[in-house]
Design a protein around this motif. Sequence first.
Motif, PDB file in Angstrom:
ATOM      1  N   GLU A  57       1.107  -0.783  -0.067  1.00  0.00           N
ATOM      2  CA  GLU A  57       0.444   0.358   0.055  1.00  0.00           C
ATOM      3  C   GLU A  57       1.037   1.302   0.102  1.00  0.00           C
ATOM      4  OE1 GLU A  57      -3.453   1.516   2.663  1.00  0.00           O
ATOM      5  OE2 GLU A  57      -2.368   0.321   3.166  1.00  0.00           O
ATOM      6  N   TYR A 113      -4.853  -7.190  -6.855  1.00  0.00           N
ATOM      7  CA  TYR A 113      -4.823  -4.815  -6.538  1.00  0.00           C
ATOM      8  C   TYR A 113      -6.119  -4.842  -7.140  1.00  0.00           C
ATOM      9  CZ  TYR A 113      -3.662  -0.475  -7.866  1.00  0.00           C
ATOM     10  OH  TYR A 113      -3.755   1.043  -8.233  1.00  0.00           O
ATOM     11  N   GLY A 117     -10.632   0.495  -6.452  1.00  0.00           N
ATOM     12  CA  GLY A 117     -11.098  -0.500  -5.585  1.00  0.00           C
ATOM     13  C   GLY A 117     -12.398  -0.184  -5.658  1.00  0.00           C
ATOM     14  N   LEU A 119     -13.560  -1.617  -2.340  1.00  0.00           N
ATOM     15  CA  LEU A 119     -14.046  -1.370  -0.946  1.00  0.00           C
ATOM     16  C   LEU A 119     -12.759   0.304  -0.367  1.00  0.00           C
ATOM     17  CD1 LEU A 119     -13.235  -4.710   0.182  1.00  0.00           C
ATOM     18  CD2 LEU A 119     -15.612  -2.744   0.276  1.00  0.00           C
ATOM     19  N   ASP A 123      -7.215  -1.445  -3.871  1.00  0.00           N
ATOM     20  CA  ASP A 123      -7.968  -2.549  -2.777  1.00  0.00           C
ATOM     21  C   ASP A 123      -6.552  -3.121  -2.616  1.00  0.00           C
ATOM     22  OD1 ASP A 123      -9.741  -1.313  -2.666  1.00  0.00           O
ATOM     23  OD2 ASP A 123     -11.215  -2.665  -3.330  1.00  0.00           O
ATOM     24  N   PHE A 125      -5.254  -6.849  -1.308  1.00  0.00           N
ATOM     25  CA  PHE A 125      -5.237  -7.743  -0.643  1.00  0.00           C
ATOM     26  C   PHE A 125      -4.779  -9.229  -1.294  1.00  0.00           C
ATOM     27  CE2 PHE A 125      -8.552  -7.372  -4.502  1.00  0.00           C
ATOM     28  CZ  PHE A 125      -8.851  -8.316  -4.543  1.00  0.00           C
ATOM     29  N   GLY A 143      -7.215  -7.509   3.490  1.00  0.00           N
ATOM     30  CA  GLY A 143      -6.411  -6.319   2.564  1.00  0.00           C
ATOM     31  C   GLY A 143      -6.589  -5.635   3.149  1.00  0.00           C
ATOM     32  N   ASN A 144      -6.368  -4.058   2.344  1.00  0.00           N
ATOM     33  CA  ASN A 144      -5.966  -2.850   2.966  1.00  0.00           C
ATOM     34  C   ASN A 144      -7.414  -2.370   2.980  1.00  0.00           C
ATOM     35  OD1 ASN A 144      -6.605  -2.183  -0.138  1.00  0.00           O
ATOM     36  ND2 ASN A 144      -5.326  -0.786   0.465  1.00  0.00           N
ATOM     37  N   TRP A 145      -7.890  -2.824   3.215  1.00  0.00           N
ATOM     38  CA  TRP A 145      -9.442  -1.812   4.111  1.00  0.00           C
ATOM     39  C   TRP A 145      -9.481  -2.481   5.396  1.00  0.00           C
ATOM     40  CZ3 TRP A 145      -9.902  -5.665   0.255  1.00  0.00           C
ATOM     41  CH2 TRP A 145      -9.628  -6.785   0.643  1.00  0.00           C
TER      42      TRP A 145
END
Length: 147
Positions: A57, A113, A117, A119, A123, A125, A143-145
């Motif tokens: 990220e 990726y 995204g 979310l 994204d 994940f 994921g990065n969310w």
Amino acid sequence: MKALSTTAKPKAGFSLLEMMVVLVIIGILATIVVINVLPSQDRAMAERARADIRTLEQAVELYRLQMLAYPSTEDGLEALVSGPSDTALAARFPQGGFVRRLQTDPWGNPYQYLYPGELGEFDIFTLGQDGRAGGEGLDADIGNWGD
């Protein structure tokens, strides 16, 4: 002639019963260790995936700052390693890329990726151990969310 001694010394060693008791104790200890260590390994794998995603990220954000746009979904995370084909953008790409190499997730699958995204703005994940969307436990998406 010498007379033979009728008192024989007992042989040193372990009896079969003593050996079996030791093996049972070792088995019990091994079971306790396995029960306590395997969940720790599972947690460590999920935490490694979270750390990898945070690193990716940050690299995507650096890419955006340097290249003035996020990588496309088609370019994917590979855009962090290899320079763009556009010569004007290639001059902005740092030598060595934004990451040295792309890691796979702890289960051997590539990180995913999406831009834009679903979310978040983008994204990053992993699909978890099963490699399929959704799931619970080790099969859950990370994921990065957030969690």
